[in-house]
Design an enzyme around this catalytic site. Structure first.
Site, PDB file in Angstrom:
ATOM      1  N   ARG A 156     -31.914  12.710 -76.930  1.00  0.00           N
ATOM      2  CA  ARG A 156     -33.121  11.891 -77.092  1.00  0.00           C
ATOM      3  C   ARG A 156     -34.218  12.250 -76.096  1.00  0.00           C
ATOM      4  O   ARG A 156     -35.385  11.936 -76.315  1.00  0.00           O
ATOM      5  CB  ARG A 156     -32.751  10.414 -77.031  1.00  0.00           C
ATOM      6  CG  ARG A 156     -32.153   9.950 -78.350  1.00  0.00           C
ATOM      7  CD  ARG A 156     -31.670   8.543 -78.283  1.00  0.00           C
ATOM      8  NE  ARG A 156     -30.322   8.440 -77.799  1.00  0.00           N
ATOM      9  CZ  ARG A 156     -29.878   7.472 -77.003  1.00  0.00           C
ATOM     10  NH1 ARG A 156     -30.692   6.535 -76.593  1.00  0.00           N
ATOM     11  NH2 ARG A 156     -28.624   7.454 -76.624  1.00  0.00           N
ATOM     12  N   GLU A 180     -22.986   4.981 -69.079  1.00  0.00           N
ATOM     13  CA  GLU A 180     -22.752   3.542 -69.320  1.00  0.00           C
ATOM     14  C   GLU A 180     -21.502   3.414 -70.187  1.00  0.00           C
ATOM     15  O   GLU A 180     -20.712   2.507 -70.025  1.00  0.00           O
ATOM     16  CB  GLU A 180     -23.966   2.900 -70.012  1.00  0.00           C
ATOM     17  CG  GLU A 180     -23.890   1.390 -70.049  1.00  0.00           C
ATOM     18  CD  GLU A 180     -24.968   0.721 -70.893  1.00  0.00           C
ATOM     19  OE1 GLU A 180     -25.670   1.420 -71.639  1.00  0.00           O
ATOM     20  OE2 GLU A 180     -25.057  -0.507 -70.804  1.00  0.00           O
TER      21      GLU A 180
HETATM   22  O1  LIG Z   1     -28.470   6.652 -67.257  1.00  0.00           O
HETATM   23  P1  LIG Z   1     -27.192   7.003 -68.003  1.00  0.00           P
HETATM   24  O2  LIG Z   1     -26.108   5.983 -67.807  1.00  0.00           O
HETATM   25  O3  LIG Z   1     -26.717   8.376 -67.686  1.00  0.00           O
HETATM   26  O4  LIG Z   1     -27.487   6.911 -69.567  1.00  0.00           O
HETATM   27  C1  LIG Z   1     -28.646   7.384 -70.174  1.00  0.00           C
HETATM   28  C2  LIG Z   1     -28.366   8.502 -71.131  1.00  0.00           C
HETATM   29  O5  LIG Z   1     -27.533   8.050 -72.220  1.00  0.00           O
HETATM   30  C3  LIG Z   1     -28.189   8.327 -73.455  1.00  0.00           C
HETATM   31  O6  LIG Z   1     -27.800   9.551 -73.979  1.00  0.00           O
HETATM   32  P2  LIG Z   1     -26.432   9.810 -74.748  1.00  0.00           P
HETATM   33  O7  LIG Z   1     -25.455  10.418 -73.811  1.00  0.00           O
HETATM   34  O8  LIG Z   1     -26.034   8.570 -75.465  1.00  0.00           O
HETATM   35  O9  LIG Z   1     -26.813  10.997 -75.751  1.00  0.00           O
HETATM   36  P3  LIG Z   1     -27.907  11.212 -76.894  1.00  0.00           P
HETATM   37  O10 LIG Z   1     -29.283  11.236 -76.228  1.00  0.00           O
HETATM   38  O11 LIG Z   1     -27.549  12.554 -77.446  1.00  0.00           O
HETATM   39  O12 LIG Z   1     -27.803  10.101 -77.905  1.00  0.00           O
HETATM   40  C4  LIG Z   1     -29.659   8.364 -73.091  1.00  0.00           C
HETATM   41  O13 LIG Z   1     -30.439   9.100 -74.033  1.00  0.00           O
HETATM   42  C5  LIG Z   1     -29.654   9.013 -71.738  1.00  0.00           C
HETATM   43  O14 LIG Z   1     -29.604  10.430 -71.820  1.00  0.00           O
HETATM   44  N1  LIG Z   2     -27.943   0.655 -73.881  1.00  0.00           N
HETATM   45  C1  LIG Z   2     -28.326   1.884 -74.226  1.00  0.00           C
HETATM   46  N2  LIG Z   2     -29.174   2.063 -75.268  1.00  0.00           N
HETATM   47  C2  LIG Z   2     -29.554   3.313 -75.632  1.00  0.00           C
HETATM   48  N3  LIG Z   2     -29.156   4.411 -75.002  1.00  0.00           N
HETATM   49  C3  LIG Z   2     -28.325   4.281 -73.967  1.00  0.00           C
HETATM   50  N4  LIG Z   2     -27.770   5.193 -73.129  1.00  0.00           N
HETATM   51  C4  LIG Z   2     -26.998   4.544 -72.250  1.00  0.00           C
HETATM   52  N5  LIG Z   2     -27.042   3.223 -72.467  1.00  0.00           N
HETATM   53  C5  LIG Z   2     -27.869   3.036 -73.527  1.00  0.00           C
END
Ligand SMILES: O=P(O)(O)OC[C@H]1O[C@H](OP(=O)(O)OP(=O)(O)O)[C@H](O)[C@@H]1O
Ligand SMILES: Nc1ncnc2[nH]cnc12
Length: 182
Positions: free
Chosen positions: A69, A106
């Protein structure tokens, strides 16, 4: 209309175009979905501009965006700042030689990678992602940038989940710009 009113309107527009999805991808997680923000051409353009504004005069050489993202607005941001874009990806996706860092999310654990030749020593880097939760991903990105001799000079997020205090994990003294604290 004053600057404060413009800011309030932007925040209201962002809030209207970010959906909360309860219990995704697992029970207890309140997932912040930015797809409506992308779907609406006005918020797509506005969000990209507002993200770039604080960094226009900061001589950013590269925007580093986190898969997946962080890629969505990251390239717009790089183009607006006339910077290059460097992807940080999940393991096994980048084809050339990589450096890796592992961190806690998370939900779950993850490893991220960057190309070893992404930039040269001393490059001024802006780290961008859609959302900061625990800060683990952005901290891992910082580690990778610094290991390559780059300097993180800013962080840019659309959303910060305030209660998780993710920004505590970021490089001290480096400006962090968040459009919406939830
Ligand atoms: O601050 P943090 O606890 O590290 O979490 C934030 C990260 O988690 C989500 O990505 P995700 O790993 O879900 O992957 P995606 O973007 O491919 O959906 C979001 O887009 C951040 O990159
Ligand atoms: N609550 C949340 N919503 C969307 N992206 C996330 N990445 C980690 N935590 C998230």
């Amino acid at each position: 209309m004053g600057m404060d009113q413009v800011k309030q309107q932007i925040i209201a527009l962002l809030k209207e175009n970010i959906r909360n999805i309860p219990d995704f991808p697992q029970p207890g997680i309140q997932f912040k979905d930015i797809t409506p923000l992308l779907q609406n051409p006005d918020t797509l353009e506005l969000t990209s501009r507002v993200l770039a504004r604080p960094f226009r005069k900061k001589n950013i050489d590269y925007v580093v965006g986190l898969e997946s993202r962080g890629f969505l607005f990251g390239t717009n941001l790089a183009q607006d700042l006339h910077a290059g874009f460097i992807p940080i990806r999940k393991p096994g996706k980048l084809p050339a030689e990589t450096l890796s860092a592992t961190y806690a999310l998370e939900y779950g654990n993850d490893t991220v990678e960057i190309h070893k030749d992404a930039f040269s020593e001393g490059a001024r880097v802006l780290v961008h992602d859609d959302l900061i939760a625990t800060g683990g991903s952005a901290a891992a990105a910082t580690e990778l940038v610094e290991e390559l001799g780059g300097k993180v000079v800013g962080y840019s997020f659309i959303i910060a989940l305030e209660t998780l205090r993710g920004t505590d994990l970021l490089a001290p003294g480096v400006p962090v710009k968040v459009l919406l604290s939830l």
